[in-house]
Design a protein around this motif. Structure first.
Motif, mmCIF file in Angstrom:
data_model
loop_
_atom_site.group_PDB
_atom_site.id
_atom_site.type_symbol
_atom_site.label_atom_id
_atom_site.label_comp_id
_atom_site.label_asym_id
_atom_site.label_seq_id
_atom_site.Cartn_x
_atom_site.Cartn_y
_atom_site.Cartn_z
ATOM 1 N N GLU A 63 0.875 -1.164 0.000
ATOM 2 C CA GLU A 63 0.000 0.000 0.000
ATOM 3 C C GLU A 63 0.917 1.221 0.000
ATOM 4 O O GLU A 63 1.707 1.412 0.920
ATOM 5 N N PHE A 64 0.816 2.031 -1.055
ATOM 6 C CA PHE A 64 1.663 3.227 -1.153
ATOM 7 C C PHE A 64 0.764 4.447 -1.286
ATOM 8 O O PHE A 64 -0.114 4.489 -2.151
ATOM 9 N N ASN A 65 0.954 5.435 -0.428
ATOM 10 C CA ASN A 65 0.120 6.637 -0.461
ATOM 11 C C ASN A 65 0.776 7.695 -1.339
ATOM 12 O O ASN A 65 1.691 8.392 -0.914
ATOM 13 N N SER A 66 0.309 7.799 -2.579
ATOM 14 C CA SER A 66 0.850 8.782 -3.505
ATOM 15 C C SER A 66 0.029 10.068 -3.514
ATOM 16 O O SER A 66 0.281 10.957 -4.320
ATOM 17 N N GLU A 108 0.461 8.151 6.029
ATOM 18 C CA GLU A 108 0.733 9.525 5.623
ATOM 19 C C GLU A 108 1.261 9.570 4.182
ATOM 20 O O GLU A 108 1.692 8.548 3.641
ATOM 21 N N PRO A 109 1.212 10.751 3.536
ATOM 22 C CA PRO A 109 1.694 10.871 2.152
ATOM 23 C C PRO A 109 3.137 10.390 1.989
ATOM 24 O O PRO A 109 3.957 10.527 2.902
ATOM 25 N N ALA A 110 3.428 9.829 0.822
ATOM 26 C CA ALA A 110 4.761 9.327 0.460
ATOM 27 C C ALA A 110 5.226 8.213 1.389
ATOM 28 O O ALA A 110 6.419 7.982 1.548
ATOM 29 N N SER A 111 4.296 7.503 1.998
ATOM 30 C CA SER A 111 4.633 6.399 2.903
ATOM 31 C C SER A 111 4.186 5.078 2.289
ATOM 32 O O SER A 111 3.233 5.018 1.515
ATOM 33 N N ARG A 112 4.878 4.010 2.663
ATOM 34 C CA ARG A 112 4.642 2.686 2.086
ATOM 35 C C ARG A 112 4.444 1.654 3.198
ATOM 36 O O ARG A 112 5.195 1.608 4.166
ATOM 37 N N LEU A 113 3.417 0.814 3.039
ATOM 38 C CA LEU A 113 3.141 -0.258 3.990
ATOM 39 C C LEU A 113 3.141 -1.577 3.233
ATOM 40 O O LEU A 113 2.417 -1.742 2.253
#
Length: 358
Positions: free
Chosen positions: A136-139, A157-162
C-alpha cells in the motif's frame, strides 16, 4: 556470502537464491531477503524490478553458469553466430527464446518503471508485489486509511509505504513500514501485531501508536497514544538472522527514538503529550492553596506521565490557579516557576528538582 549491495536487476534475476525467494520457494523461517531489503532501502526499487521479472516470467533455477547465460543472451540479441560452447540448457530453441524474453521484458520494464519522475507510476498505489506480500503506497497529498483483515486500521501519511504479508492474521500479524503511519490495532493476545521499520521492531497486542521512519538516514520514532507497546532494536546477528535488543516498554505519551548515529534506543516523552482522562471527579485543573504534591498527582493522572518528586520536601508548597489551558509542558513550567523548582524528562518520566517551601 555474496555482496548484493551493488547488484543490478539482471544480477538478481540470475541469482538462484534470489529467484527462490521471489517465487516463494524458501522455507518460512528463511528471512534473509526480507531482512536484507529492510536494511538496504537504497536497493528497494532494484530488488522490486528483479522480483517482478522473476515472478512474471517464472524463471526457475537451472544448473548453468551465469557467464554462459550472459553470453547466450548477448548472442541472441546481436545475431552473432560466432561459435561458442553452449551447454545443453541453451541448445533448446525454446529456452533461447525464453532467454530473449527475459532481456526484452527487462528493458521494457526498465523504461516503464523509470519513465515516471517518482520512479514508479503515480497511479500505482495498491499493487501486489509478489506471492508473499502486497504493498500500500500513499501517492496522494492526504492521509490514507487502510483497513486490515483483522479489523486494525492504519492511517498512512503521504509518500509512505506499507508492506503487508499475504495471509496476514492467519498465524501472524506482520507489516513493514517506510514513512509515517498511525496504527489502531485490534486486540488479539494470541497474535501480537509486529511492525518492522528498518532497525526497529514494534510489538503490540492492541493499542494505538504512531511510527515515523522515512529514510535510512533519519531517526525512527514510536509514539504511543493508548495501551502499551514494546519496542526492540534489530541488529545483525549470526549468519543472516537478526537479533533483538532488550525491550523498551512504552505507555501513553511516551515514545522510543532509535538514534542511528549512536545505534541506540532512547525512551522519552512525545513532543505534545495529550490529556488521556479528565481530572478526578470530572473537575477542571483548578487549585486553591492546594499542596504541590496533589497538583503533580493530578497532572500525572490526567496525562498518564509518571512524576517523580520528593513529597516531604514539597509538602509546604501550595498552588492557587487554573491549569486548564496550555500544553502539558507549559503547565509543568508554570507550576515549577511558582515554587522555584525545575523539571527534567528522564527515561520517559518527569523528575522534579526543588528546594521546598518554608
Amino acid at each position: 556470502m555474496k555482496n548484493y549491495s551493488h547488484y543490478q536487476p539482471d544480477d538478481f534475476v540470475q541469482d538462484p537464491y534470489f529467484r527462490k525467494w521471489a517465487l516463494g520457494q524458501l522455507p518460512a523461517d528463511d528471512t534473509f531477503w526480507t531482512t536484507w531489503r529492510a536494511t538496504h532501502p537504497e536497493q528497494y526499487d532494484t530488488l522490486e524490478q528483479a522480483k517482478s521479472l522473476v515472478v512474471a516470467l517464472r524463471i526457475e533455477s537451472a544448473p548453468t553458469d551465469p557467464a554462459e547465460v550472459e553470453t547466450a543472451i548477448a548472442q541472441i540479441l546481436s545475431g552473432i553466430e560466432t561459435p561458442v560452447f553452449k551447454p545443453p540448457f541453451f541448445q533448446n530453441r525454446w529456452v533461447q527464446f525464453a532467454a530473449m524474453l527475459v532481456v526484452v521484458a527487462g528493458i521494457g520494464y526498465g523504461f516503464w518503471w523509470n519513465g515516471f519522475p517518482s520512479g514508479r507510476p503515480k497511479t500505482l498505489s495498491n499493487r501486489v508485489d509478489s506471492e508473499q506480500q502486497r504493498e500500500e503506497f500513499n501517492s496522494t497529498p492526504s492521509p490514507k486509511t487502510i483497513r486490515l483483515s483483522d479489523g486494525s486500521e492504519v492511517i498512512l501519511e503521504p509518500a509512505s509505504r506499507l508492506l503487508i504479508k499475504t495471509g496476514f492474521g492467519n498465524v501472524k500479524r506482520e507489516v513493514q513500514l517506510t514513512g509515517e503511519a498511525f496504527f489502531q490495532v485490534t486486540k488479539n493476545p494470541e497474535k501480537p501485531f509486529l511492525v518492522y521499520t528498518g532497525n526497529v521492531v514494534t510489538k503490540v497486542l492492541g493499542t494505538s501508536f504512531r511510527i515515523k521512519a522515512y529514510d535510512a538516514d533519519a531517526n525512527v520514532s514510536v509514539a504511543v497514544r493508548t495501551g502499551k507497546v514494546t519496542v526492540f532494536k534489530q541488529t545483525a546477528g549470526q549468519a543472516t538472522r537478526p537479533t533483538l535488543s532488550d525491550e523498551i516498554i512504552l505507555t501513553p505519551n511516551q515514545q522510543a527514538v532509535f538514534v542511528k548515529a549512536d545505534d541506540r534506543l532512547v525512551k522519552t516523552l512525545v513532543e505534545k503529550p495529550v490529556m488521556l482522562s479528565k481530572p478526578a471527579d470530572n473537575q477542571p485543573l483548578e487549585f486553591s492553596e492546594t499542596p504541590i504534591p496533589t497538583v503533580f498527582s493530578s497532572l500525572e493522572k490526567s496525562y498518564g506521565v509518571k512524576m517523580i518528586f520528593d513529597p516531604d520536601l514539597l509538602k509546604d508548597c501550595n498552588l492557587t490557579g487554573t491549569l486548564t489551558n496550555g500544553s502539558f509542558y507549559e503547565k509543568l513550567t508554570l507550576v515549577c516557576e511558582t515554587i522555584q523548582a525545575r523539571y527534567e524528562v528522564v527515561d520517559g518520566q518527569v523528575v522534579i528538582y526543588g528546594r521546598g517551601c518554608k
